[in-house]
Design an enzyme around this catalytic site. Structure first.
Site, PDB file in Angstrom:
ATOM      1  NE  ARG A 145       2.165   0.551   3.383  1.00 23.16           N
ATOM      2  CZ  ARG A 145       2.898   1.383   2.655  1.00 23.16           C
ATOM      3  NH1 ARG A 145       3.562   0.917   1.594  1.00 23.16           N
ATOM      4  NH2 ARG A 145       2.999   2.662   2.963  1.00 23.16           N
ATOM      5  CE  LYS A 169      -0.898   2.122   2.757  1.00 26.03           C
ATOM      6  NZ  LYS A 169      -1.193   3.037   3.877  1.00 26.03           N
ATOM      7  CG  HIS A 238       1.222  -2.646  10.214  1.00 26.36           C
ATOM      8  ND1 HIS A 238       1.211  -2.596   8.835  1.00 26.36           N
ATOM      9  CD2 HIS A 238       1.232  -1.359  10.622  1.00 26.36           C
ATOM     10  CE1 HIS A 238       1.195  -1.339   8.435  1.00 26.36           C
ATOM     11  NE2 HIS A 238       1.209  -0.578   9.492  1.00 26.36           N
ATOM     12  NE  ARG A 241       4.611  -0.128   6.985  1.00 27.01           N
ATOM     13  CZ  ARG A 241       5.202   0.379   5.896  1.00 27.01           C
ATOM     14  NH1 ARG A 241       6.098  -0.344   5.247  1.00 27.01           N
ATOM     15  NH2 ARG A 241       4.905   1.588   5.468  1.00 27.01           N
ATOM     16  CG  HIS A 264       5.616   6.170   5.866  1.00 31.30           C
ATOM     17  ND1 HIS A 264       6.231   6.136   7.099  1.00 31.30           N
ATOM     18  CD2 HIS A 264       4.744   5.121   5.870  1.00 31.30           C
ATOM     19  CE1 HIS A 264       5.763   5.135   7.804  1.00 31.30           C
ATOM     20  NE2 HIS A 264       4.860   4.509   7.083  1.00 31.30           N
ATOM     21  CE1 TYR A 273       6.867   2.651  13.362  1.00 36.73           C
ATOM     22  CE2 TYR A 273       7.024   4.120  11.485  1.00 36.73           C
ATOM     23  CZ  TYR A 273       6.496   3.001  12.083  1.00 36.73           C
ATOM     24  OH  TYR A 273       5.599   2.228  11.405  1.00 36.73           O
TER      25      TYR A 273
END
Length: 292
Positions: A145, A169, A238, A241, A264, A273
């Protein structure tokens, strides 16, 4: 500026207190987002990319399309007011559309476009060009990210095992491997950086002042680089990514492996995806099969 807008809603539009609180909450959430992206961004300097990146960030964090559209509507109303009172020179929200109810497929760069960018486009040997190529290659090679790349320090790069210690995150850390090409690019960049820059920070990527590079600077580097090989309107970190994840799955990487590499929490986030690769498969089928 925000207080003037809220007074306008109350005194001139006669909106109910609950409605005004809704606008205030949406706008404060937007302000919190862009302040964390770059401390130099203000209401007056917000541009379309900041708003688009905010919407993309909300989608990535599981916000429903209806919620995103409502918040975007609050920002639109705010900037219409600000423009009418000459508080801003332009309306950055003008023409920006909210997401459709069904989440769109990720935008990504094709592998041949990335190959052309790295192998055919001529890059200079000055600090900015060496840094730019390394940043693009790192995004595409690891799927990081934007905030994760900006947050990298030298100590996070392990050249013995060829991996990165990435803080994602909620400060969750993961280890992401990288290949020989990125290893060489990083070593070349670090040599260039240390030979030319006076460092004020342990950050891996520096601006010309020797400080940690800012998110908006990285976004511009990506936009400018991808413009050399793509006419797509969306050319953000992004997108790289998404390109990493799509390339991995197209080349037979397992979904759970890609999930771990991307950081994730849920496999459902990564499954978007698989739809992208299936869309590619359908196009190949429709083009190749005689009865399609």
């Amino acid at each position: 500026m925000l207080e003037l807008f809220l007074k306008y809603l109350k005194n001139e539009r006669n909106y109910a207190d609950m409605t005004i609180d809704g606008y205030k909450g949406d706008l404060l959430a937007f302000e919190k987002y862009f302040r964390t992206q770059d401390e130099e961004i203000t209401w007056e300097t917000v541009d379309k990319d900041v708003i688009r990146n905010w919407m993309e960030w909300m989608m990535d964090n599981g916000n429903k399309a209806s919620s995103i559209c409502r918040r975007l509507s609050s920002v639109r109303t705010f900037y219409k007011f600000a423009l009418s009172r000459n508080l801003v020179k332009t309306d950055p929200a003008y023409g920006i559309e909210g997401p459709k109810k069904q989440r769109p497929l990720p935008v990504f760069m094709k592998e041949r476009e990335m190959d052309r960018l790295f192998d055919e486009i001529e890059w200079g040997d000055n600090y900015n060009d060496v840094r730019a190529r390394t940043i693009i290659l790192l995004f595409y090679s690891t799927g990081l990210r934007l905030s994760e790349l900006v947050g990298l320090n030298d100590e996070d790069v392990n050249f013995v095992n060829n991996n990165l210690k990435v803080t994602g995150k909620r400060n969750k850390q993961r280890i992401v491997p990288f290949g020989k090409e990125l290893r060489m690019a990083l070593l070349d960049y670090i040599e260039k950086r240390d030979g030319e820059m006076n460092r004020n920070t342990p950050a891996l990527f520096l601006n010309r002042k020797g400080d940690r590079i800012q998110k908006h600077q990285v976004s511009k580097i990506v936009r400018d680089a991808l413009a050399k090989v793509s006419t797509a309107k969306k050319r953000s970190p992004h997108v790289l990514r998404h390109s990493f994840a799509t390339a991995m799955l197209n080349n037979e990487a397992g979904l759970q492996s890609v999930q771990k590499l991307l950081g994730h929490e849920s496999i459902q986030t990564t499954e978007i995806y698989t739809h992208t690769t299936f869309e590619q498969l359908k196009r190949v089928y429709n083009k190749a099969h005689p009865r399609a």
